[in-house]
Design a protein around this motif. Structure first.
Motif, PDB file in Angstrom:
ATOM      1  N   GLN A 113       0.841  -1.193   0.000  1.00  0.00           N
ATOM      2  CA  GLN A 113       0.000   0.000   0.000  1.00  0.00           C
ATOM      3  C   GLN A 113       0.878   1.247   0.000  1.00  0.00           C
ATOM      4  O   GLN A 113       1.833   1.344   0.770  1.00  0.00           O
ATOM      5  CB  GLN A 113      -0.917   0.025   1.222  1.00  0.00           C
ATOM      6  CG  GLN A 113      -2.058  -0.958   1.175  1.00  0.00           C
ATOM      7  CD  GLN A 113      -1.641  -2.365   1.554  1.00  0.00           C
ATOM      8  OE1 GLN A 113      -0.502  -2.587   1.983  1.00  0.00           O
ATOM      9  NE2 GLN A 113      -2.540  -3.331   1.433  1.00  0.00           N
ATOM     10  N   GLY A 115      -0.326   3.490  -5.228  1.00  0.00           N
ATOM     11  CA  GLY A 115      -1.409   2.515  -5.132  1.00  0.00           C
ATOM     12  C   GLY A 115      -2.755   3.192  -4.946  1.00  0.00           C
ATOM     13  O   GLY A 115      -3.766   2.776  -5.535  1.00  0.00           O
ATOM     14  N   TYR A 137      -9.353   3.038   0.109  1.00  0.00           N
ATOM     15  CA  TYR A 137      -7.947   2.613   0.059  1.00  0.00           C
ATOM     16  C   TYR A 137      -7.254   2.890   1.383  1.00  0.00           C
ATOM     17  O   TYR A 137      -6.482   2.049   1.880  1.00  0.00           O
ATOM     18  CB  TYR A 137      -7.226   3.336  -1.076  1.00  0.00           C
ATOM     19  CG  TYR A 137      -5.849   2.776  -1.356  1.00  0.00           C
ATOM     20  CD1 TYR A 137      -5.685   1.680  -2.200  1.00  0.00           C
ATOM     21  CD2 TYR A 137      -4.714   3.325  -0.769  1.00  0.00           C
ATOM     22  CE1 TYR A 137      -4.432   1.151  -2.458  1.00  0.00           C
ATOM     23  CE2 TYR A 137      -3.455   2.807  -1.019  1.00  0.00           C
ATOM     24  CZ  TYR A 137      -3.320   1.714  -1.864  1.00  0.00           C
ATOM     25  OH  TYR A 137      -2.075   1.194  -2.093  1.00  0.00           O
TER      26      TYR A 137
END
Length: 357
Positions: free
Chosen positions: A223, A227, A263
């Protein structure tokens, strides 16, 4: 780490990242002094998120620009490595001297590595004795392994740019090194008290844990800032440059915010899961502070989400607070930038020839 220079000349900390290359020079004397800093951006996708170099020539040219115009007094560099070709792992072995362990390292490490033992360079740091109920005294060791072909690739890249590779280190250890130098007043707590440094980078997130005066744990996460941009591009069916622009300029937009929040939640969950695992390894272990840095730490809602999931205080990590002066080649903008983006490069530049960790 894997090979050292024999000449004690100034060493430049060189942090090669996905979005750019940063270099720092520190004068080592009675009081360490920040001498020079420079950063050069890299073209998009020059380095893949897994650490593999895709556009070698772009990196060579960027390295040459970085050292152009006499910004630094030396071309001897300490280079940080990371990615899928590098692994750190705590192992437990019978108690022995550092010399004995260096002779037995490949035998002890083979069972723990996902790589062929013949294909890696190994290094280690002895963390201390392990509490055991058996009759054999044991000790904890932090093992570091890097694929030889990856180390050779980085080394030849540096040499092709006209630089001299003096030490190869890991970015995770560099973070710990920078913390130990700048926050030494926090590294003498009671047994089990740990401080965490999290570098939210463009291409990965690096986490290092310092107990007393040692880096005892390190982890790298997929991550990252890019990303998050990729997730936004997928959700909105747009190109990556436009997604990056929206992530920065319109992060609170009702069309952008949900994708970023999704995210961020996954990002923080990985960090929290890792910290829970680390703490669970000892009943005496506690987290006393979490220090964050890196350009991606500015991702909308990221730090707030982390604060809501951990009990330890979360605060900015300043990698130059204990460095004297600013150097003749520095300016206020460079000082601000290095305090925000330069933690790995500072940690690398604090190394000296002869260091073996």
């Amino acid at each position: 780490m894997f090979f050292d220079s024999l000449l004690r000349r100034p060493l430049i900390g060189l942090d090669i990242g996905v979005s750019g290359i940063k270099a720092v020079e520190i004068h080592h004397g009675h009081q360490c002094r920040l001498i020079a800093y420079n950063r050069v951006p890299l073209p998009w996708n020059s380095i893949q998120l897994d650490g593999d170099i895709k556009d070698r020539q772009a990196l060579v040219e960027a390295l040459k620009r970085l050292f152009r115009n006499g910004v630094f007094s030396s071309k001897k560099v300490v280079t940080g490595i990371s990615g899928n070709s590098v692994m750190t792992k705590k192992i437990t072995v019978p108690k022995m001297s550092e010399k004995e362990l260096s002779h037995q390292l490949y035998f002890e490490a083979e069972q723990y590595l996902p790589f062929n033992i013949q294909d890696v360079n190994l290094d280690f740091a002895i963390l201390g004795p392990t509490t055991t109920t058996g009759s054999t005294a044991m000790m904890d060791v932090l093992l570091v392994a890097a694929k030889k072909d990856y180390v050779r690739s980085v080394t030849s890249l540096v040499e092709e740019a006209g630089l001299v590779p003096a030490i190869i280190d890991t970015q995770a250890f560099a973070l710990g090194n920078a913390f130990e130098f700048n926050y030494s007043h926090l590294t003498d707590h009671a047994l089990g008290a740990a401080n965490v440094i999290v570098d939210f980078g463009a291409g990965s997130t690096k986490l290092s844990v310092v107990e007393a005066d040692k880096t005892v744990f390190a982890r790298e996460f997929a991550q990252c800032g890019i990303g998050c941009t990729q997730r936004l591009a997928e959700k909105m069916a747009i190109q990556l440059p436009e997604a990056e622009r929206l992530k920065i300029a319109q992060s609170t937009s009702p069309f952008v915010k949900p994708a970023i929040a999704e995210y961020v939640a996954e990002w923080v969950e990985e960090i929290v899961r890792t910290l829970d695992f680390f703490v669970s390894q000892s009943s005496e272990r506690t987290l006393t502070g979490i220090y964050v840095c890196g350009g991606a730490s500015q991702t909308d809602g990221l730090i707030q989400a982390l604060e809501s999931k951990v009990s330890a205080p979360v605060q900015p990590f300043n990698p130059i607070q204990n460095l004297a002066g600013s150097g003749k080649k520095m300016n206020a903008q460079a000082i601000r930038e290095i305090s925000f983006l330069g933690a790995v490069a500072v940690g690398l530049s604090l190394r000296e020839p002869g260091d073996c960790q």
